[in-house]
Each structure stands twice: as structure tokens, then as C-alpha cells.
Design an enzyme around this catalytic site. Structure first.
Site, mmCIF file in Angstrom:
data_model
loop_
_atom_site.group_PDB
_atom_site.id
_atom_site.type_symbol
_atom_site.label_atom_id
_atom_site.label_comp_id
_atom_site.label_asym_id
_atom_site.label_seq_id
_atom_site.Cartn_x
_atom_site.Cartn_y
_atom_site.Cartn_z
ATOM 1 N N ASP A 1 0.788 -1.208 0.107
ATOM 2 C CA ASP A 1 -0.175 0.055 0.146
ATOM 3 C C ASP A 1 0.865 1.204 -0.172
ATOM 4 O O ASP A 1 2.179 1.103 0.271
ATOM 5 C CB ASP A 1 -1.089 -0.098 1.246
ATOM 6 C CG ASP A 1 -1.886 1.321 1.106
ATOM 7 O OD1 ASP A 1 -2.478 1.355 0.095
ATOM 8 O OD2 ASP A 1 -2.040 1.850 2.314
ATOM 9 N N SER A 2 0.233 2.245 -0.343
ATOM 10 C CA SER A 2 1.029 3.781 -0.489
ATOM 11 C C SER A 2 1.331 4.044 1.097
ATOM 12 O O SER A 2 2.362 4.814 1.131
ATOM 13 C CB SER A 2 0.146 4.661 -1.005
ATOM 14 O OG SER A 2 -1.040 4.820 -0.409
ATOM 15 N N CYS B 1 -3.647 -1.002 -2.220
ATOM 16 C CA CYS B 1 -3.975 0.362 -2.823
ATOM 17 C C CYS B 1 -4.798 0.593 -3.878
ATOM 18 O O CYS B 1 -4.404 -0.050 -4.724
ATOM 19 C CB CYS B 1 -2.559 1.109 -2.841
ATOM 20 S SG CYS B 1 -2.798 2.731 -3.020
ATOM 21 N N HIS C 1 -8.395 3.654 3.369
ATOM 22 C CA HIS C 1 -8.665 4.272 4.735
ATOM 23 C C HIS C 1 -10.032 4.350 4.981
ATOM 24 O O HIS C 1 -10.473 4.753 6.063
ATOM 25 C CB HIS C 1 -8.268 5.668 4.504
ATOM 26 C CG HIS C 1 -6.734 6.032 4.510
ATOM 27 N ND1 HIS C 1 -5.862 5.216 3.672
ATOM 28 C CD2 HIS C 1 -6.078 6.514 5.362
ATOM 29 C CE1 HIS C 1 -4.816 5.458 4.143
ATOM 30 N NE2 HIS C 1 -4.623 6.558 4.992
HETATM 31 N N1 DGL Z 1 -4.149 3.763 -0.399
HETATM 32 C C1 DGL Z 1 -4.670 4.881 -1.002
HETATM 33 C C2 DGL Z 1 -5.771 4.237 -1.791
HETATM 34 O O1 DGL Z 1 -6.518 3.165 -1.565
HETATM 35 C C3 DGL Z 1 -5.108 5.894 -0.198
HETATM 36 C C4 DGL Z 1 -3.890 6.858 0.475
HETATM 37 C C5 DGL Z 1 -3.380 7.460 -0.683
HETATM 38 O O2 DGL Z 1 -3.932 8.240 -1.420
HETATM 39 O O3 DGL Z 1 -2.051 7.108 -1.035
HETATM 40 O O4 DGL Z 1 -6.322 4.801 -2.716
#
Ligand code: DGL
Length: 276
Positions: free
Chosen positions: A11-12, A74, A193
Site C-alpha cells: 500500500d502507499s 492500494c 482508509h
Molecule cells: N491507499 C490509497 C488508496 O487506497 C489511499 C491513500 C493514498 O492516497 O495514498 O487509494
């Protein structure tokens, strides 16, 4: 017998830990590596080219760490970068490896649930602009009408721990109002999130709207994938180990990471770079 392999979850930043928590609840036996690119989060506000570049570096890292399967937890990375990596990089660099995303599981669940074929999606601006949810939902059922809403305030809100405040409720209400007005009967929480916001969202949209949370849906789809792909399943270590890596080891990562994961995590800091 070769060395046992891992399931990689990327994930980011922190949000993917909520999805990993759901995966471990469903599939506790496997060995996992989690990578959060906290030094470069958020991805949701970045261009598709940069999201691809960062995601590709993360995937290179996870495959080098002996993952046989990588799940892009993500949504932003699963939107455009996933297809590009699947088409361009996997056949060339990792023909025996597999990469999956979170959009298709969520879309499949939404298609199963909707009765009036009107599906709402809330996500980052990057995911909304990519049109990936629209594409995947319509691929499954061309008659489905998709109503999307980018919600740029929700990620910072959750990261600030403000999700249970009155301000959060008003912001959510504002984002959801146009979707409710479209008479949706199913809503996809299309961002890592947002799982944490499920109850607050459900309170606003009401009980006649089915809310699809990836932390609940993705683990079931991963289970089904592994049951169907016996050869890959056999390669994965089954000692219940989890290694956490992050690109920025700040107190925030320990704090938020532990909140998303539901228990304390101990991460190791690494640096990502393009594979030569
Ligand atoms: N993990 C990102 C998503 O699910 C959310 C957080 C980000 O913008 O990096 O899109």
C-alpha cells in the site's frame, strides 16, 4: 523443495494494514510481507505515471524478497499501475509470479449485491479519474450505472484520527449526498482508509444501501484465488509470519500502523529504487 515463499501486500502507506488485518483473520496460516510506501504517500493526488513508477519499485522489492504473489492493497495503485505492470512488466521480468489488485474483488461484490444496478463509488481523486471502477463494473455488467465521488479530505481526516468527530460526519454527508440522490443501492468504499469509516457511512446512506468494504471482501477473494491455484498455494510458507517494511519509519507509522492493523507492529525501514 525450494525456499518457502511469501504473499506480499503493498500500500502507499498505512491503509493497506486494515486489509492485511482482514486477510490474516481469514488466512492466518500463510507468511506475509507488508510494504507501506509512507515516505511518498499519498498516491491519490499524484499522476498515473508517478503512481506506476512508485508501484513498480514496490513490486520489484517484494518479488526480490521472495514473494510469489503480490496484492496491491492500494486502490490508487490498483487503478492504472496494476494493468500496466500486469501487461508490460510481469511477462518480461516475472513470468512465474502473480500480481492482484483490490478493485476487481470490490466490483464483483458490488455486482452481486446491487438490485437496481446503480452503484456508487467513493475513492481518491486519482482512482476516480482513472475510471478503473467504472471499467471493471461495466465489464462485469454493462447495464450497471456507476456514480463516483472523489473524497480528498477523507484520507487526511482518518490519518489525523478525526474520523469520529462531528466535522467528519458533516464532510462525509457532503460527499455522500450526491450519490444518495442518484438512488444507489450499493456503495463501494474504494480506498484503503475508508474501511474504518464503514459504520459512519452506513449511518448516512441508510440500511437500504449495501456498503462494500474491501477489508471484508478482499480476504474472501484471495482465499478463493488460492483454493483455485493449488500450485502457487503450495509454494507459500505456512508459519503465520508477518514482516513489515516501510519507506519512512516515523512515530506516525508505528502509531497509525498499529491502529489500522489492530495491534502493535514493528517495521523495518527500506529504500525503494527502480530495478536496473
Ligand atoms: N491507499 C490509497 C488508496 O487506497 C489511499 C491513500 C493514498 O492516497 O495514498 O487509494
Amino acid at each position: 523443495m525450494g525456499q518457502k515463499k511469501y504473499i506480499g501486500v503493498f500500500d502507499s502507506g498505512f491503509g493497506g494494514l486494515d486489509i492485511l488485518r482482514g486477510i490474516i483473520k481469514t488466512l492466518p496460516q500463510y507468511d506475509y510481507i507488508y510494504l507501506g510506501d509512507t515516505a511518498r504517500t499519498p498516491y491519490g493526488t499524484r499522476s498515473p505515471e508517478i503512481v506506476y513508477k512508485f508501484t513498480k519499485e514496490a513490486v520489484d522489492f517484494l518479488f526480490a524478497k521472495n514473494c510469489t504473489l503480490v496484492l496491491l492493497a492500494c486502490n490508487t495503485a490498483s487503478s492504472d499501475a496494476l494493468r500496466k505492470i500486469q501487461k508490460k512488466d510481469i511477462p518480461r521480468l516475472y513470468p512465474d509470479k502473480k500480481i492482484l489488485g483490490v478493485l476487481i474483488p470490490a466490483a464483483e461484490e458490488a455486482v452481486l449485491r446491487t438490485k437496481n444496478k446503480r452503484v456508487g463509488v467513493i475513492a481518491t481523486d486519482g482512482t476516480v479519474k482513472s475510471g478503473a471502477f467504472v471499467r471493471e463494473l461495466k465489464k462485469l455488467d454493462p447495464q450497471i450505472r456507476v456514480f463516483q465521488k472523489g473524497c480528498p479530505l477523507l484520507v487526511p481526516l482518518v490519518e489525523a484520527g478525526e474520523q469520529n468527530t462531528e466535522a467528519a460526519r458533516l464532510i462525509l454527508q457532503n460527499y455522500l449526498r450526491p450519490l444518495i440522490a442518484k438512488n444507489i443501492d450499493t456503495l463501494i468504499l474504494g480506498c484503503t482508509h475508508y474501511g474504518i469509516l464503514k459504520r459512519a457511512v452506513q449511518n448516512i446512506v441508510g440500511s437500504r444501501v449495501h456498503v462494500v468494504s474491501e477489508a471484508e471482501t478482499v480476504p474472501q477473494k484471495l482465499k478463493a484465488y488460492l483454493a483455485k491455484h493449488d500450485e502457487r498455494e503450495k509454494q507459500i510458507g505456512k508459519n503465520g509470519k508477518i514482516h513489515f517494511y516501510t519507506t519512512d519509519l516515523s512515530p506516525k507509522f508505528q502509531r497509525l500502523g498499529s491502529r489500522f492493523f489492530g495491534k502493535p507492529i514493528h517495521a523495518q525501514k527500506i529504500t525503494l529504487a527502480a530495478r536496473q
